[in-house]
Design an enzyme around this catalytic site. Structure first.
Site, PDB file in Angstrom:
ATOM      1  N   TYR A  54     -32.392  23.392  15.034  1.00  0.00           N
ATOM      2  CA  TYR A  54     -31.074  22.939  14.557  1.00  0.00           C
ATOM      3  C   TYR A  54     -30.482  23.892  13.538  1.00  0.00           C
ATOM      4  CZ  TYR A  54     -31.707  18.884  17.383  1.00  0.00           C
ATOM      5  OH  TYR A  54     -31.880  18.091  18.492  1.00  0.00           O
ATOM      6  N   ASP A 106     -21.366  19.554  18.149  1.00  0.00           N
ATOM      7  CA  ASP A 106     -20.555  20.546  17.421  1.00  0.00           C
ATOM      8  C   ASP A 106     -19.326  19.826  16.850  1.00  0.00           C
ATOM      9  OD1 ASP A 106     -19.541  21.576  20.678  1.00  0.00           O
ATOM     10  OD2 ASP A 106     -18.223  20.581  19.237  1.00  0.00           O
ATOM     11  N   HIS A 155     -23.767  11.268  20.113  1.00  0.00           N
ATOM     12  CA  HIS A 155     -25.097  11.868  19.939  1.00  0.00           C
ATOM     13  C   HIS A 155     -25.263  12.496  18.562  1.00  0.00           C
ATOM     14  CE1 HIS A 155     -25.611  12.126  24.578  1.00  0.00           C
ATOM     15  NE2 HIS A 155     -25.863  10.927  24.093  1.00  0.00           N
TER      16      HIS A 155
HETATM   17  C1  BV8 Z   1     -31.687   6.321  25.228  1.00  0.00           C
HETATM   18  C2  BV8 Z   1     -28.206  15.572  20.844  1.00  0.00           C
HETATM   19  C3  BV8 Z   1     -32.539   4.130  24.973  1.00  0.00           C
HETATM   20  C4  BV8 Z   1     -29.392  16.445  20.677  1.00  0.00           C
HETATM   21  C5  BV8 Z   1     -28.522  14.755  23.105  1.00  0.00           C
HETATM   22  C6  BV8 Z   1     -35.247   8.946  33.274  1.00  0.00           C
HETATM   23  C7  BV8 Z   1     -34.114   8.654  34.018  1.00  0.00           C
HETATM   24  C8  BV8 Z   1     -32.897   8.340  33.393  1.00  0.00           C
HETATM   25  C9  BV8 Z   1     -32.812   8.307  32.004  1.00  0.00           C
HETATM   26  C10 BV8 Z   1     -33.934   8.613  31.274  1.00  0.00           C
HETATM   27  C11 BV8 Z   1     -35.146   8.922  31.899  1.00  0.00           C
HETATM   28  N1  BV8 Z   1     -36.055   9.174  30.933  1.00  0.00           N
HETATM   29  C12 BV8 Z   1     -35.467   9.015  29.733  1.00  0.00           C
HETATM   30  C13 BV8 Z   1     -34.172   8.655  29.921  1.00  0.00           C
HETATM   31  C14 BV8 Z   1     -33.166   8.387  28.873  1.00  0.00           C
HETATM   32  C15 BV8 Z   1     -32.624   9.689  28.341  1.00  0.00           C
HETATM   33  C16 BV8 Z   1     -32.007  10.510  29.449  1.00  0.00           C
HETATM   34  O1  BV8 Z   1     -30.939  10.213  29.931  1.00  0.00           O
HETATM   35  N2  BV8 Z   1     -32.733  11.571  29.853  1.00  0.00           N
HETATM   36  C17 BV8 Z   1     -32.252  12.439  30.909  1.00  0.00           C
HETATM   37  C18 BV8 Z   1     -32.545  13.888  30.530  1.00  0.00           C
HETATM   38  C19 BV8 Z   1     -32.956  12.057  32.197  1.00  0.00           C
HETATM   39  N3  BV8 Z   1     -31.587   9.329  27.397  1.00  0.00           N
HETATM   40  C20 BV8 Z   1     -31.912   9.104  26.113  1.00  0.00           C
HETATM   41  O2  BV8 Z   1     -33.031   9.267  25.666  1.00  0.00           O
HETATM   42  C21 BV8 Z   1     -30.805   8.561  25.253  1.00  0.00           C
HETATM   43  N4  BV8 Z   1     -31.271   7.391  24.566  1.00  0.00           N
HETATM   44  O3  BV8 Z   1     -31.701   6.238  26.434  1.00  0.00           O
HETATM   45  O4  BV8 Z   1     -32.107   5.328  24.356  1.00  0.00           O
HETATM   46  C22 BV8 Z   1     -31.441   3.144  24.876  1.00  0.00           C
HETATM   47  C23 BV8 Z   1     -30.214   3.423  25.461  1.00  0.00           C
HETATM   48  C24 BV8 Z   1     -29.205   2.449  25.383  1.00  0.00           C
HETATM   49  C25 BV8 Z   1     -29.442   1.246  24.727  1.00  0.00           C
HETATM   50  C26 BV8 Z   1     -30.685   1.008  24.143  1.00  0.00           C
HETATM   51  C27 BV8 Z   1     -31.682   1.956  24.218  1.00  0.00           C
HETATM   52  C28 BV8 Z   1     -30.411   9.574  24.179  1.00  0.00           C
HETATM   53  C29 BV8 Z   1     -29.806  10.787  24.826  1.00  0.00           C
HETATM   54  C30 BV8 Z   1     -29.214  11.669  23.732  1.00  0.00           C
HETATM   55  C31 BV8 Z   1     -30.045  12.925  23.605  1.00  0.00           C
HETATM   56  N5  BV8 Z   1     -29.352  13.851  22.704  1.00  0.00           N
HETATM   57  N6  BV8 Z   1     -27.860  15.544  22.256  1.00  0.00           N
HETATM   58  C32 BV8 Z   1     -29.000  17.884  20.668  1.00  0.00           C
HETATM   59  O5  BV8 Z   1     -27.875  18.229  21.059  1.00  0.00           O
HETATM   60  O6  BV8 Z   1     -29.864  18.667  20.266  1.00  0.00           O
HETATM   61  S1  BV8 Z   1     -28.244  14.943  24.760  1.00  0.00           S
HETATM   62  C33 BV8 Z   1     -27.681  16.523  24.973  1.00  0.00           C
HETATM   63  O7  BV8 Z   1     -27.946  16.866  26.294  1.00  0.00           O
HETATM   64  C34 BV8 Z   1     -26.219  16.608  24.836  1.00  0.00           C
HETATM   65  O8  BV8 Z   1     -25.725  15.822  23.801  1.00  0.00           O
HETATM   66  C35 BV8 Z   1     -25.737  16.164  26.174  1.00  0.00           C
HETATM   67  O9  BV8 Z   1     -25.561  14.786  26.207  1.00  0.00           O
HETATM   68  C36 BV8 Z   1     -26.875  16.507  27.063  1.00  0.00           C
HETATM   69  C37 BV8 Z   1     -26.461  17.650  27.901  1.00  0.00           C
HETATM   70  O10 BV8 Z   1     -25.560  17.083  28.766  1.00  0.00           O
HETATM   71  P1  BV8 Z   1     -24.122  17.724  28.946  1.00  0.00           P
HETATM   72  O11 BV8 Z   1     -23.335  17.548  27.702  1.00  0.00           O
HETATM   73  O12 BV8 Z   1     -23.617  17.143  30.199  1.00  0.00           O
HETATM   74  O13 BV8 Z   1     -24.383  19.252  29.071  1.00  0.00           O
HETATM   75  P2  BV8 Z   1     -25.032  19.989  30.307  1.00  0.00           P
HETATM   76  O14 BV8 Z   1     -25.427  21.341  29.863  1.00  0.00           O
HETATM   77  O15 BV8 Z   1     -26.074  19.079  30.883  1.00  0.00           O
HETATM   78  O16 BV8 Z   1     -23.853  20.092  31.370  1.00  0.00           O
HETATM   79  C38 BV8 Z   1     -22.731  20.898  31.089  1.00  0.00           C
HETATM   80  C39 BV8 Z   1     -21.760  20.617  32.205  1.00  0.00           C
HETATM   81  O17 BV8 Z   1     -20.561  21.326  31.929  1.00  0.00           O
HETATM   82  C40 BV8 Z   1     -22.252  21.098  33.547  1.00  0.00           C
HETATM   83  O18 BV8 Z   1     -21.981  20.095  34.516  1.00  0.00           O
HETATM   84  C41 BV8 Z   1     -21.409  22.345  33.830  1.00  0.00           C
HETATM   85  O19 BV8 Z   1     -21.112  22.477  35.218  1.00  0.00           O
HETATM   86  C42 BV8 Z   1     -20.155  22.044  33.070  1.00  0.00           C
HETATM   87  N7  BV8 Z   1     -19.458  23.222  32.570  1.00  0.00           N
HETATM   88  C43 BV8 Z   1     -19.991  24.350  32.042  1.00  0.00           C
HETATM   89  N8  BV8 Z   1     -18.986  25.181  31.662  1.00  0.00           N
HETATM   90  C44 BV8 Z   1     -17.818  24.549  31.929  1.00  0.00           C
HETATM   91  C45 BV8 Z   1     -18.109  23.302  32.519  1.00  0.00           C
HETATM   92  N9  BV8 Z   1     -17.141  22.446  32.901  1.00  0.00           N
HETATM   93  C46 BV8 Z   1     -15.858  22.822  32.714  1.00  0.00           C
HETATM   94  N10 BV8 Z   1     -15.504  23.998  32.156  1.00  0.00           N
HETATM   95  C47 BV8 Z   1     -16.446  24.883  31.749  1.00  0.00           C
HETATM   96  N11 BV8 Z   1     -16.061  26.055  31.220  1.00  0.00           N
END
Ligand code: BV8
Length: 233
Positions: free
Chosen positions: A52, A93, A108
């Site tokens: 971080y 950010d 987040h």
């Molecule tokens: C929770 C802060 C319980 C940290 C972040 C198995 C199956 C399903 C779910 C789970 C599972 N096992 C565990 C889970 C839950 C888990 C989860 O979803 N895991 C995933 C990986 C499977 N989730 C959690 O743990 C969450 N908490 O579930 O708690 C609960 C929930 C509800 C109620 C009670 C209890 C907590 C998740 C938060 C984690 N923290 N961020 C840090 O930043 O260091 S997540 C972090 O990764 C980001 O914040 C963001 O959310 C995520 C990345 O996702 P995106 O933002 O979408 O970014 P990414 O790179 O993936 O995609 C970029 C996109 O942009 C792409 O599609 C690309 O094509 C596009 N793009 C790129 N350039 C451009 C563009 N589009 C347009 N123009 C451009 N120029």
């Protein structure tokens, strides 16, 4: 017309902040899900603080500025009188806020804030954080050193503002998902909380696992497509 917007790392990519999927979800060979987790922090707090600290320093680099997509969202919010507006971001950010957006819900957490592990108190923070960092509330108390963590929601932790987000989703007339891969829940599930009449629009470079839930999928860069789509609303 009530508008709900969800942004992900893709909206900040053109500002120079790397996305998560872009690096195959890896940071220095570690899986992000491992580093950005309470287990990761407990196991190796020095590594997680470094993860971080590097991002907090980079975010303050003058080369990192809001782009046209961030600015268009702030302009739209300022001019939107015909209903509610809420900008939910998964990004930690501060580019939406720096672009002038006011109704921002950082579900987040925020990289430029730290939190006291014991009291939950938040502090704006621009420096590095370490296990030796004196506690801003009581700098001379050696026992409180290192009791600060990034104010960031880690994997396995409950995101912020879920009730407000669901309330906004339930009454949205337009839902705009920008630059998110639709992989992380519960953020990726917000689209399914919108009402059946809601106009759901996805702006992304590529198809995502969530694309099927949208009425319109616009393929292109956020800096070009977001201003165009907002102007058409
Ligand atoms: C929770 C802060 C319980 C940290 C972040 C198995 C199956 C399903 C779910 C789970 C599972 N096992 C565990 C889970 C839950 C888990 C989860 O979803 N895991 C995933 C990986 C499977 N989730 C959690 O743990 C969450 N908490 O579930 O708690 C609960 C929930 C509800 C109620 C009670 C209890 C907590 C998740 C938060 C984690 N923290 N961020 C840090 O930043 O260091 S997540 C972090 O990764 C980001 O914040 C963001 O959310 C995520 C990345 O996702 P995106 O933002 O979408 O970014 P990414 O790179 O993936 O995609 C970029 C996109 O942009 C792409 O599609 C690309 O094509 C596009 N793009 C790129 N350039 C451009 C563009 N589009 C347009 N123009 C451009 N120029």
């Amino acid at each position: 017309m009530n508008v709900l917007v969800l942004t992900g790392a893709g909206i900040s990519a053109e500002s120079g902040i790397p996305t998560f999927r872009g690096a195959d979800g890896l940071w220095e060979g570690h899986r992000v899900e491992q580093v950005a987790s309470p287990q990761g922090f407990d196991a190796d707090p020095v590594l997680v603080h470094r993860f971080y600290n590097l991002r907090r320093r980079k975010l303050q680099d003058p080369s990192i500025q809001p782009n046209a997509a961030h600015v268009a969202l702030a302009d739209f919010e300022r001019g939107h009188q015909s209903g509610d507006f809420l900008l939910v971001t998964q990004n930690i950010d501060n580019l939406h806020q720096r672009a002038g957006s006011k109704r921002v819900l950082p579900m987040h957490g925020e990289l430029m804030k730290v939190r006291c592990i014991d009291t939950g108190e938040l502090f704006d923070w621009t420096d590095d954080l370490s296990l030796e960092t004196p506690h801003p509330a009581d700098p001379d108390n050696a026992k409180l050193r290192g009791r600060l963590r990034p104010h960031v929601v880690w994997f396995g932790e409950v995101p912020l503002g879920l009730e407000s987000i669901e309330r906004a989703a339930r009454k949205a007339d337009v839902f705009l998902a920008i630059g998110t891969s639709g992989l992380v829940y519960p953020a990726a599930g917000i689209v399914s909380q919108t009402p059946v009449h809601c106009r759901r629009i996805e702006i992304n470079l590529d198809d995502t696992p969530a694309s099927g839930a949208f009425d319109e999928t616009i393929r292109g860069r956020a800096s070009e497509e977001v201003p165009r789509v907002l102007a058409s609303l």
